[in-house]
Design an enzyme around this catalytic site. Sequence first.
Site, PDB file in Angstrom:
ATOM      1  N   ILE A  79       0.906  -1.151   0.000  1.00 25.39           N
ATOM      2  CA  ILE A  79       0.000   0.000   0.000  1.00 25.39           C
ATOM      3  C   ILE A  79       0.943   1.198   0.000  1.00 25.39           C
ATOM      4  O   ILE A  79       1.548   1.512   1.019  1.00 25.39           O
ATOM      5  CB  ILE A  79      -0.923   0.010   1.234  1.00 25.39           C
ATOM      6  CG1 ILE A  79      -1.807  -1.228   1.247  1.00 25.39           C
ATOM      7  CG2 ILE A  79      -1.765   1.291   1.245  1.00 25.39           C
ATOM      8  CD1 ILE A  79      -2.646  -1.400   2.504  1.00 25.39           C
ATOM      9  N   PRO A  80       1.136   1.845  -1.143  1.00 28.06           N
ATOM     10  CA  PRO A  80       2.250   2.776  -1.329  1.00 28.06           C
ATOM     11  C   PRO A  80       2.059   4.154  -0.679  1.00 28.06           C
ATOM     12  O   PRO A  80       2.029   5.179  -1.354  1.00 28.06           O
ATOM     13  CB  PRO A  80       2.334   2.874  -2.845  1.00 28.06           C
ATOM     14  CG  PRO A  80       0.912   2.715  -3.293  1.00 28.06           C
ATOM     15  CD  PRO A  80       0.324   1.691  -2.358  1.00 28.06           C
ATOM     16  N   CYS A  81       1.993   4.175   0.634  1.00 31.55           N
ATOM     17  CA  CYS A  81       1.798   5.441   1.333  1.00 31.55           C
ATOM     18  C   CYS A  81       2.995   6.374   1.158  1.00 31.55           C
ATOM     19  O   CYS A  81       2.863   7.587   1.327  1.00 31.55           O
ATOM     20  CB  CYS A  81       1.484   5.207   2.804  1.00 31.55           C
ATOM     21  SG  CYS A  81       2.725   4.252   3.693  1.00 31.55           S
ATOM     22  N   HIS A  82       4.153   5.837   0.770  1.00 31.41           N
ATOM     23  CA  HIS A  82       5.313   6.683   0.499  1.00 31.41           C
ATOM     24  C   HIS A  82       5.077   7.583  -0.713  1.00 31.41           C
ATOM     25  O   HIS A  82       5.758   8.583  -0.887  1.00 31.41           O
ATOM     26  CB  HIS A  82       6.578   5.832   0.298  1.00 31.41           C
ATOM     27  CG  HIS A  82       6.492   4.879  -0.844  1.00 31.41           C
ATOM     28  ND1 HIS A  82       5.836   3.670  -0.747  1.00 31.41           N
ATOM     29  CD2 HIS A  82       6.968   4.963  -2.113  1.00 31.41           C
ATOM     30  CE1 HIS A  82       5.925   3.043  -1.905  1.00 31.41           C
ATOM     31  NE2 HIS A  82       6.598   3.809  -2.761  1.00 31.41           N
TER      32      HIS A  82
END
Length: 180
Positions: free
Chosen positions: A144-147
């Site tokens: 989950i690419p929260c970056h």
Amino acid sequence: MNSAIHNNCNIKLKRFTIFETALGWIGIAITERGLAQLTLPQNSEKEALAALSLSSYALRVRIEHIASTVSRIQDYCNGHAFSFNETLDLSAGSTFEQRVWNTCLTIPYGQTRSYGWLAAQLGQPKAARAVGNALGKNPLPIIIPCHRVIAANGSIGGFSGGIETKKRLLALESIMHFRC
């Protein structure tokens, strides 16, 4: 979105493994419902295990049992672009957090979005701070690419794994259009 999401609560982490990548040691934990936790890269196997915070019910599995997941994460850490399609178990989050995480899954590799954009996608344009708090609890960073979520003014924003790790992941994806 390719990932099947399960929302049943009170699922205990059943299996886990720790493995080395180009960025460091990563731990993953899987329940009967899907991938439930992933650590950010750590300096050692011991640190990755500690970052998982597993219960005494967890069972370590050989990498061969989840080889395709491990291989895709290792490829990602080597700079290869692709989407993850694992079944995810997001039951550790509230309904709002799950909605934020599912929306974050739509951010393509190599692109960024703002906290405000995520809030607007949820139909709650004034909830950017709440979105940031939900992303801070993301149990599956990288997947989950929260970056890929930055502040509206182009600054990098926050990151539960630290700003340097966020910069490293953004650079890995050749995302350099943020302000420090």
